[in-house]
Design an enzyme around this catalytic site. Structure first.
Site, short mmCIF file in Angstrom:
data_model
loop_
_atom_site.label_atom_id
_atom_site.label_comp_id
_atom_site.label_asym_id
_atom_site.label_seq_id
_atom_site.Cartn_x
_atom_site.Cartn_y
_atom_site.Cartn_z
N ARG A 187 -2.63 -2.01 -3.41
CA ARG A 187 -3.82 -1.20 -3.19
C ARG A 187 -3.75 0.03 -4.10
O ARG A 187 -2.79 0.79 -4.05
CB ARG A 187 -3.89 -0.75 -1.74
CG ARG A 187 -5.10 0.14 -1.49
CD ARG A 187 -5.09 0.72 -0.09
NE ARG A 187 -6.27 1.53 0.13
CZ ARG A 187 -6.29 2.66 0.81
NH1 ARG A 187 -5.17 3.13 1.34
NH2 ARG A 187 -7.42 3.32 0.97
N ARG B 56 -9.57 15.79 7.00
CA ARG B 56 -10.38 16.22 5.85
C ARG B 56 -11.74 16.72 6.31
O ARG B 56 -12.32 16.19 7.25
CB ARG B 56 -10.59 15.07 4.87
CG ARG B 56 -9.37 14.76 4.05
CD ARG B 56 -9.60 13.53 3.18
NE ARG B 56 -8.60 12.52 3.48
CZ ARG B 56 -8.75 11.21 3.27
NH1 ARG B 56 -9.86 10.74 2.76
NH2 ARG B 56 -7.79 10.39 3.58
N HIS C 260 -12.58 3.24 0.23
CA HIS C 260 -12.56 2.26 1.34
C HIS C 260 -13.39 1.02 0.98
O HIS C 260 -13.86 0.31 1.86
CB HIS C 260 -13.15 2.84 2.65
CG HIS C 260 -12.33 3.90 3.29
ND1 HIS C 260 -12.91 4.96 3.96
CD2 HIS C 260 -10.99 4.08 3.39
CE1 HIS C 260 -11.95 5.75 4.43
NE2 HIS C 260 -10.78 5.24 4.10
N GLU D 80 -7.89 -4.93 5.55
CA GLU D 80 -7.81 -4.66 4.11
C GLU D 80 -6.71 -5.48 3.45
O GLU D 80 -6.86 -5.91 2.30
CB GLU D 80 -7.58 -3.15 3.89
CG GLU D 80 -8.84 -2.34 4.21
CD GLU D 80 -8.58 -0.85 4.42
OE1 GLU D 80 -8.11 -0.52 5.53
OE2 GLU D 80 -8.84 -0.07 3.52
N ASN E 56 0.88 -1.17 0.00
CA ASN E 56 0.00 0.00 0.00
C ASN E 56 0.92 1.22 0.00
O ASN E 56 1.46 1.61 1.03
CB ASN E 56 -0.89 -0.03 1.25
CG ASN E 56 -1.83 1.15 1.32
OD1 ASN E 56 -1.75 2.08 0.52
ND2 ASN E 56 -2.72 1.12 2.31
#
Ligand code: ADP
Length: 378
Positions: A71, A221, A160, A364, A7
């Site tokens: 990813r 964010r 996600h 993940e 990732n």
């Protein structure tokens, strides 16, 4: 049989060596501060990861690696299945970079160095947008000029997705019910945060949109804002597009309001009477409750709500405050169950709660490893 999962971000590279059939992690780690000091670039980062593995006695040629899973945040409209990587795909991923300028370019760098260092293994791209590929048009479309939206590929993609897919399947397994029989809400609350509504195993809505900036209040964010703020800042505060984007991505959310984006530190500040931290928390919870309410209405009937990721799995007060006082909507949290800590999926609602509320740890890397195996084994 193992899979190396990579990732690759702009300043860090996370990696894991995973056994996809048992879920066992032989190793995982993160190389940080890429571009600084000894880790000059992504090539140095991946070599450093391999050195760490070797120091633990894990040698790439004896690990039984069958694939390298990467990813990739944005797959655009075209890519949603786990996709074998060749030169042509790399070019297409580069073309998608304007849609995800902060995320896709470092993923491409990670792919390129990994292909160079491990040329004999299949490399597979697994997309964060994939799970939401079939979002219904009513949920996927922005109400803006249609031709413009089509020309510039503006739609709600969702992110996600690997986590929302994994957690919702885990929830069904935990409850012993067929995946397709359940209507679910998944709240992925990490540093980035997103909510999804899943109807009978298919995505019905999700809070992130064209980019991972829309929706819930996140660590740094903003989530949803009036788009008028952007033109107002551009015109009146004379900020550049880059400055506005950076402010919304890096200096907003809980950090922007409360000075801290780690919920453990935010709680300490609140405990010491810090009003800004309290406001940040209140805005975060208010937005989360709004999305839960919206998705209850989108789904009509909801069977299960799952919390996941760093905040969702660990922050007892966030789970309580997000769903407290909703008995009238069929949600009743058990305070004691909610306060218990575990690495396993668990129920935190009362026996009487019409909607079952779970905490389901996400994974993940495992989901990416499993997706790779589907591609490489005939
Ligand atoms: P990312 O989005 O980077 O993958 P994670 O899902 O790992 O992030 O979530 C990281 C966040 O989880 C941290 O910033 C912190 O706010 C929160 N977190 C982690 N552990 C705890 C904890 N024990 N209690 C409260 N919050 C936590």
């Amino acid at each position: 049989m193992t899979v190396l999962v990579v990732n690759s971000g702009s300043s860090s590279l996370k990696y894991a060596v995973v056994k996809p059939d048992t879920g066992e992690f032989l190793a995982d780690g993160i190389v940080e501060q890429i571009g600084e000091g000894p880790i000059a670039d992504h090539d140095a980062a991946l070599r450093s990861a391999f050195d760490s593995l070797a120091a633990d006695g894990l040698h790439l040629d004896t690990l039984g690696l069958v694939a390298v899973g990467h990813r990739v945040v944005h797959g655009g409209k075209t890519f949603y299945r786990p996709t074998p990587i060749d030169d042509a795909l790399v070019t297409k991923l580069e073309e998608l970079s304007p849609l995800a300028p902060l995320h896709n370019p470092p993923a491409v760098l990670g792919i390129e160095v990994a292909r160079k260092l491990l040329p004999d293994l299949p490399h597979i791209a697994v997309f964060d947008t994939a799970f939401f590929h079939d979002l219904p048009a009513a949920a996927a479309s922005y109400a803006i000029d249609r031709e413009l939206a089509e020309r510039w590929k503006i739609r709600r993609y969702g992110f996600h997705g690997t986590s929302h897919g994994y957690v919702s399947r885990q929830a069904a397994e935990f409850l012993g019910k067929p995946y397709e029989s359940l209507n679910q809400i998944v709240l992925h609350l990490g540093n980035g945060a997103s909510a999804s509504a899943i109807a009978g195993g298919r995505p019905a809505d999700t809070s992130m949109g064209l980019t991972p900036m829309e929706g819930l209040v996140m660590g740094t964010r903003s989530g949803d804002i009036d788009p008028g703020i952007i033109s107002y800042l551009w015109r009146t505060a004379e900020m550049s597009v880059e400055e506005i984007e950076s402010m919304l991505n890096r200096r907003s959310g809980v950090l922007g309001l409360g000075g801290e984006n780690d919920f453990r530190k935010l709680r300490e500040l609140i405990g010491s009477g810090d009003e800004a931290a309290q406001l940040a928390y209140d805005v975060y919870i208010h937005r989360l409750r709004k999305y839960v309410g919206a998705y209850l209405a989108v789904l009509g009937r909801t069977d299960v709500i799952s919390f996941t990721a760093g905040v969702g799995e660990n922050a007892v007060t966030v789970r309580r405050d997000a769903l407290t006082g909703l008995t009238g909507l069929g949600i009743e949290i058990d305070e004691d169950l909610n306060a218990s800590a575990s690495r396993e999926p668990r129920r935190i609602s009362t026996e009487d709660s019409a909607i079952t509320v779970l905490v389901v740890p996400t994974n993940e890397e495992l989901a990416i490893a499993q997706a790779c195996v589907e591609v490489v084994t005939p």
